[in-house]
Every structure is written in C-alpha cells, then in structure tokens.
Design an enzyme around this catalytic site. Sequence first.
Site, mmCIF file in Angstrom:
data_model
loop_
_atom_site.group_PDB
_atom_site.id
_atom_site.type_symbol
_atom_site.label_atom_id
_atom_site.label_comp_id
_atom_site.label_asym_id
_atom_site.label_seq_id
_atom_site.Cartn_x
_atom_site.Cartn_y
_atom_site.Cartn_z
ATOM 1 N N ASP A 1 10.492 -3.983 2.452
ATOM 2 C CA ASP A 1 11.269 -2.943 2.782
ATOM 3 C C ASP A 1 10.778 -1.780 2.358
ATOM 4 O O ASP A 1 10.118 -0.949 2.740
ATOM 5 C CB ASP A 1 12.605 -3.257 2.173
ATOM 6 C CG ASP A 1 13.660 -2.689 2.957
ATOM 7 O OD1 ASP A 1 13.718 -1.521 3.467
ATOM 8 O OD2 ASP A 1 15.020 -2.907 2.729
ATOM 9 N N THR A 2 11.295 -1.229 1.160
ATOM 10 C CA THR A 2 10.857 -0.059 0.495
ATOM 11 C C THR A 2 9.486 -0.173 -0.176
ATOM 12 O O THR A 2 8.727 0.805 -0.616
ATOM 13 C CB THR A 2 11.808 0.241 -0.582
ATOM 14 O OG1 THR A 2 11.883 -0.466 -1.726
ATOM 15 C CG2 THR A 2 13.299 0.549 -0.047
ATOM 16 N N ASP B 1 29.627 8.736 25.999
ATOM 17 C CA ASP B 1 29.989 8.559 24.582
ATOM 18 C C ASP B 1 29.040 7.590 23.855
ATOM 19 O O ASP B 1 29.129 7.451 22.792
ATOM 20 C CB ASP B 1 31.452 8.056 24.519
ATOM 21 C CG ASP B 1 31.687 6.588 25.127
ATOM 22 O OD1 ASP B 1 30.674 6.214 25.802
ATOM 23 O OD2 ASP B 1 32.767 6.018 24.974
ATOM 24 N N ASP C 1 8.105 -12.896 -6.327
ATOM 25 C CA ASP C 1 9.599 -13.235 -6.688
ATOM 26 C C ASP C 1 9.668 -14.749 -6.789
ATOM 27 O O ASP C 1 8.873 -15.410 -6.132
ATOM 28 C CB ASP C 1 10.954 -12.613 -6.156
ATOM 29 C CG ASP C 1 10.787 -12.698 -4.715
ATOM 30 O OD1 ASP C 1 10.560 -13.813 -4.239
ATOM 31 O OD2 ASP C 1 11.040 -11.709 -3.931
ATOM 32 N N GLY D 1 9.017 -1.319 -3.158
ATOM 33 C CA GLY D 1 9.243 -1.311 -4.337
ATOM 34 C C GLY D 1 8.645 -2.514 -5.369
ATOM 35 O O GLY D 1 7.807 -2.589 -6.336
ATOM 36 N N LYS E 1 11.003 -11.139 -11.130
ATOM 37 C CA LYS E 1 11.588 -9.862 -11.323
ATOM 38 C C LYS E 1 13.346 -9.977 -11.374
ATOM 39 O O LYS E 1 13.825 -10.953 -11.189
ATOM 40 C CB LYS E 1 11.355 -9.195 -9.818
ATOM 41 C CG LYS E 1 12.188 -9.857 -8.614
ATOM 42 C CD LYS E 1 12.063 -9.002 -7.695
ATOM 43 C CE LYS E 1 12.765 -9.617 -6.126
ATOM 44 N NZ LYS E 1 12.269 -8.885 -4.929
ATOM 45 N N GLN F 1 21.312 -11.221 4.099
ATOM 46 C CA GLN F 1 22.780 -11.546 3.618
ATOM 47 C C GLN F 1 23.095 -12.971 4.223
ATOM 48 O O GLN F 1 23.727 -13.227 4.979
ATOM 49 C CB GLN F 1 23.578 -10.643 4.467
ATOM 50 C CG GLN F 1 23.362 -9.284 3.965
ATOM 51 C CD GLN F 1 24.268 -8.181 4.743
ATOM 52 O OE1 GLN F 1 25.389 -8.369 4.698
ATOM 53 N NE2 GLN F 1 23.682 -7.261 5.417
#
Length: 310
Positions: A221-222, A37, A168, A224, A191, A96
């Site tokens: 990360d992305t 599993d 930023d 952007g 930003k 986070q």
Amino acid sequence: MSSVKIFSGKSTQYLAEKIAQSYGKPLGEVTLQKFSDGEMSPFFTESVRGSDVFLIQSTFPPADNFLELLLLIDAAKRASAKYVTVVVPYFGYARQDRKDKPRVAIAAKLMANLLSAAGADRIMTCDLHADQIQGFFDIPLDHLDGTSIFIPYIRSLKLEDIIFASPDVGGVKRTRSFAKFFRAEMVVCDKYREKANEVASMRLIGDVEGKDVVMIDDLIDTGGTICKAAALLKDKGAKSVRAVATHPILSGKAYENIENSELEELVTTDTLPLKQDCSKIKVLSVSDLFAKAIRKIHDHESISSLFIRS
C-alpha cells in the site's frame, strides 16, 4: 456447451483485454451510462442469453468500481446468462476481515454477501489477504496463486544465497511456501503498528548476513512496511533485498518511498494499474493465468494444474 463471453468493468479494462486476448476471444462490449448526478447505468450491448459470462473487475477504490460490478452481475442475470462468474483479480476490503477493535465492520464478509446477493454463481480471485476469507463466500470460489507467476521470475534471477523474508508475522505461511519450493531458509520482520499504515517499530527474527533476500507479501500500500524492512535487512548485512507483492495498491507516497528505499526492485502484477512509472517496479502479468483458469472452469476441469507445488 454454452459459449464463453468475457466482459469488463471500466477500471479493469486494461487487464481484461489481455485476458480475453490470451483466451482467444474478443472482449465483449459494455456501455456505461451516467446520469448528470453521477448515477451509473451499465448495460451489455450484445446478447448474453444462455452464455457463460465472465465479468472482470478489481474492486479497488473508488467504491463506484464495486457498485458497477454489482450492476453488471444483475444485468447479466436479468439478460438470461446461463452462468455468471465474477473475476476479481484484486479483492478490495479484504484487509477488514475480522473485528480487531470494538464497533467495526467486517467489510470482507459484507463484500462477499453483496456479490452473492447480486446473483454471482462463482468467484475467481488471486492472493486474498487471508486464506480464510474463502469461507466468507456461500458460492464456489477459485483462489488463484501468484506463486505460478513469481517463482519462474525469481528462478531466472539465479540468486546464489537466496533467503526469503516475511515483512510481518501474518505473512509467514505465504513466505514459507516460497522458501519450501527453493529449499531455502526464511526470516521474519516482526512489526508493531500504533495505527493503520504506520509502523512504529520493527525487529528481525533470523540471520541474513551475506544473503540475497526476497521479501514476500500479498499487497503493498504505502510501502512503509516493506521499505522499513528493506532498510533493516540491509543493516543486518543482507547482500541484496527484493520484494514480491501481488497487488500494487501504492497509495500516498508509495512511489517515492520505493524509489528512495534499499530495495533492488519491487516485483508485482497488473491486478491493479500503476498510477505512475518507477524505475524499481517490475510488473508481471496475470492475464495468462486468468485466461487458463477461465478455460478450465468453462470446460469443468480442475484448476489444480495452475498451481506450483513444492
């Protein structure tokens, strides 16, 4: 003095092998069994009794990577390891780190608690998303600094009119440390986000006309933010734009974004594995840095010599 034994979780074996080679010891053997599993059962195939055990695993998704690390810590403690140091080149969930909206978890603190609860004696990591995350741990933490890897590379470029940029406001302190070392100026790309991974607007604070700009960030990360900032800097007259980011998360359309951006190059490290090739990405290894830190910790020496100070 107890012997050093270095082990790795499955996802970070590519880096752990380099760290072990740089340290001068073979990487220890770990077997990862799985039930039908998908339930994991990792175990050491050699004795760790009385040893200083170093477990290497970055905690990027999937969550199985983190769970595997917790199980390895528990296995080492139950096998009578003298001391267990958890080496986390990239500490996931660090973004986070606060309650920025109602009814949200502070995941970085939870991850720190879980590592302590599993039995870790010490944590070693590199370029946390925010320095104050060090306070989330109730055990010693060695926070290595990527400047010792990036500064020699930037110096080798021999850029004539170098200026540093923070993509930023939150990255100003990190960027200032680079600018201070090179005795250069810095600018800030301010930003505004409406939601995660999506930049709504951006403006430049400072002048980059005719300058070779180096943007500094802890992770990408992305892509952007950095790609949008690169376009803004070029529009404002920058001669060239590079980006330096320790952790290449590179999700979504990141590789496409970087390839089609105004960036000359993205300089990053191998704290996470690249998912595909990109002509604009240059990877520097953190293996020597971590190997030196492991040796100093085992010998009960200060790691301050591993930092570059301005």
